[in-house]
Design a protein around this motif. Structure first.
Motif, PDB file in Angstrom:
ATOM      1  N   LYS A 179       1.124  -1.277   0.617  1.00 48.72           N
ATOM      2  CA  LYS A 179       0.140  -0.597  -0.012  1.00 48.72           C
ATOM      3  C   LYS A 179       0.959   1.344  -0.068  1.00 48.72           C
ATOM      4  O   LYS A 179       0.325   2.225  -0.499  1.00 48.72           O
ATOM      5  CB  LYS A 179      -1.455   0.154   1.370  1.00 48.72           C
ATOM      6  CG  LYS A 179      -2.069  -0.844   1.013  1.00 48.72           C
ATOM      7  CD  LYS A 179      -2.808  -0.705   2.312  1.00 48.72           C
ATOM      8  CE  LYS A 179      -3.896  -1.940   2.030  1.00 48.72           C
ATOM      9  NZ  LYS A 179      -3.655  -2.839   1.574  1.00 48.72           N
ATOM     10  N   GLU A 222      -4.562  -4.547  -9.018  1.00 47.90           N
ATOM     11  CA  GLU A 222      -5.039  -4.983  -7.755  1.00 47.90           C
ATOM     12  C   GLU A 222      -5.165  -3.354  -6.880  1.00 47.90           C
ATOM     13  O   GLU A 222      -5.710  -3.638  -5.619  1.00 47.90           O
ATOM     14  CB  GLU A 222      -4.567  -6.827  -7.010  1.00 47.90           C
ATOM     15  CG  GLU A 222      -4.812  -7.786  -7.056  1.00 47.90           C
ATOM     16  CD  GLU A 222      -3.794  -8.304  -6.332  1.00 47.90           C
ATOM     17  OE1 GLU A 222      -3.820 -10.045  -6.967  1.00 47.90           O
ATOM     18  OE2 GLU A 222      -3.167  -8.632  -5.331  1.00 47.90           O
ATOM     19  N   HIS A 223      -3.972  -2.933  -6.937  1.00 47.83           N
ATOM     20  CA  HIS A 223      -4.022  -1.732  -6.195  1.00 47.83           C
ATOM     21  C   HIS A 223      -3.857  -0.956  -6.838  1.00 47.83           C
ATOM     22  O   HIS A 223      -3.603   0.114  -6.258  1.00 47.83           O
ATOM     23  CB  HIS A 223      -1.820  -2.378  -5.149  1.00 47.83           C
ATOM     24  CG  HIS A 223      -2.163  -3.728  -4.565  1.00 47.83           C
ATOM     25  ND1 HIS A 223      -2.223  -3.741  -3.038  1.00 47.83           N
ATOM     26  CD2 HIS A 223      -1.543  -4.111  -4.994  1.00 47.83           C
ATOM     27  CE1 HIS A 223      -2.240  -4.835  -2.890  1.00 47.83           C
ATOM     28  NE2 HIS A 223      -2.123  -5.501  -3.798  1.00 47.83           N
TER      29      HIS A 223
END
Ligand code: ATP
Ligand code: FE2
Length: 322
Positions: free
Chosen positions: A68, A98-99
């Protein structure tokens, strides 16, 4: 801001993490090895598939961050073995989706040069790039990296490895040859053509002399002295023609002390600065891919348009960051 770099062009799967101001936080990697020293692309790709999650976790742990905290993902898009490049591309695409992170696809060879500049503090050097397959004298001129000279046949590292294998020294041969280079000089073909070099004739001659009973120590010494003098000559000519004042040695063969010594003497004699990239950053790793991603952060790709370019040469890259 942090960039994650993913390297997968050849034998090494690497994940590096750097900050946008050039601090290196992690350099995790896992390399494919085989007893014969050969590489079958599909087997290497399988290795990368199996290694990728663990290498990423290693990098995050070393950097003491979570995914993150990453703001950009950079991957090696070129040049390399297509099956290996695809592992890196797909992994980068998956993480980006995904991020919700932007992607940058960079050229691996250019990244070798850029990490050298970063860790050595070089500004505008002539680069002598000597690895297994590559032997190139490169400099930045007229908006691009130009290859001023290169090997016309085999790369210096591969030539040393081949000699070592044939005389029973094992793989990789470069370090073994360096240790054994304690003999006296026997003449080998010194082959410089303009700014290019050739190592094939020297290898053939050295193997022939070995069969005639010349000592390994003499041959190792003579291979080093001859090949390295050739490189010092072309590197000096490149410095003279371009009027640059720094030489940066990079690639796996940069580990060789005698090569560094010869180049340092040449640089001292003409008032130039010599830099050798430390071993950790001279071979393949993800840190250089991460740093190149930072330099090209403006060239963002969506996961859908990201691709690979297995054959892109260093002088085809559009340099937007210098
Ligand atoms: P590339 O980075 O261009 O894709 P590569 O990853 O195969 O190529 P490197 O890992 O940069 O190559 O370099 C490996 C080569 O370096 C081998 O040929 C090895 O023998 C050589 N080498 C390593 N240490 C030494 C040394 N001390 N002296 C001479 N050669 C060395
Ligand atoms: Fe490389």
């Amino acid at each position: 801001m942090l960039c994650l770099g993913i390297e997968s062009t050849a034998h090494t799967f690497g994940c590096g993490i750097v900050s946008f101001d050039g601090k290196i936080l992690a350099n995790a990697k896992d390399s494919f090895t085989s007893a014969s020293g050969g590489m079958i692309p599909s087997e290497v790709a399988k290795h990368h598939e199996q290694a990728k999650e663990k290498v990423l976790q290693d990098a995050l742990t070393k950097a003491k961050i979570s995914i993150k905290d990453i703001s950009l993902i950079s991957y090696s898009a070129a040049p390399g073995l297509a099956p290996c490049l695809l592992v890196g591309l797909k992994f980068a695409q998956k993480l980006a989706k995904e991020h919700k992170l932007p992607l940058v696809g960079v050229n691996h060879s250019v990244s070798h040069l850029a990490i050298g500049d970063l860790v050595c503090g070089a500004k505008d050097p002539i680069y002598l790039y000597v690895s297994g397959p590559n032997t190139q004298v490169v400099g930045f001129a007229g908006g691009r990296y130009r290859v001023f000279g290169e090997t016309l046949d085999v790369g210096l590292g591969n030539m040393l490895d081949k000699f070592a294998r044939e005389v029973g020294l094992g793989f990789p041969g470069g370090p073994k040859i360096e240790q054994l280079a304690t003999g006296k000089y026997v003449e080998l073909p010194y082959s410089v053509k303009g700014m290019d070099v050739s190592f094939a004739g020297m290898l053939t001659k050295a193997l022939k002399l070995f069969k005639q009973g010349i000592a390994k120590e003499d041959l190792c010494f003579s291979l080093q002295e001859t090949a390295f003098s050739m490189l010092a000559e072309v590197a000096e000519r490149a410095l003279a023609h371009t009027d640059k004042k720094e030489l940066l040695l990079i690639g796996g063969v940069a580990a060789n002390k005698r090569l560094g010594e010869m180049l340092r003497i040449m640089c001292n004699e003409r008032g130039a600065t010599f830099h050798a990239v430390p071993l950790e950053y001279s071979g393949d790793q993800g840190v250089m891919i991460a740093w190149q991603g930072v330099l090209q952060a403006g060239e963002k790709l969506s996961p859908e348009t990201a691709d690979i370019r297995p054959y892109e040469r260093i002088d085809e890259v559009n340099v937007t960051w210098r």
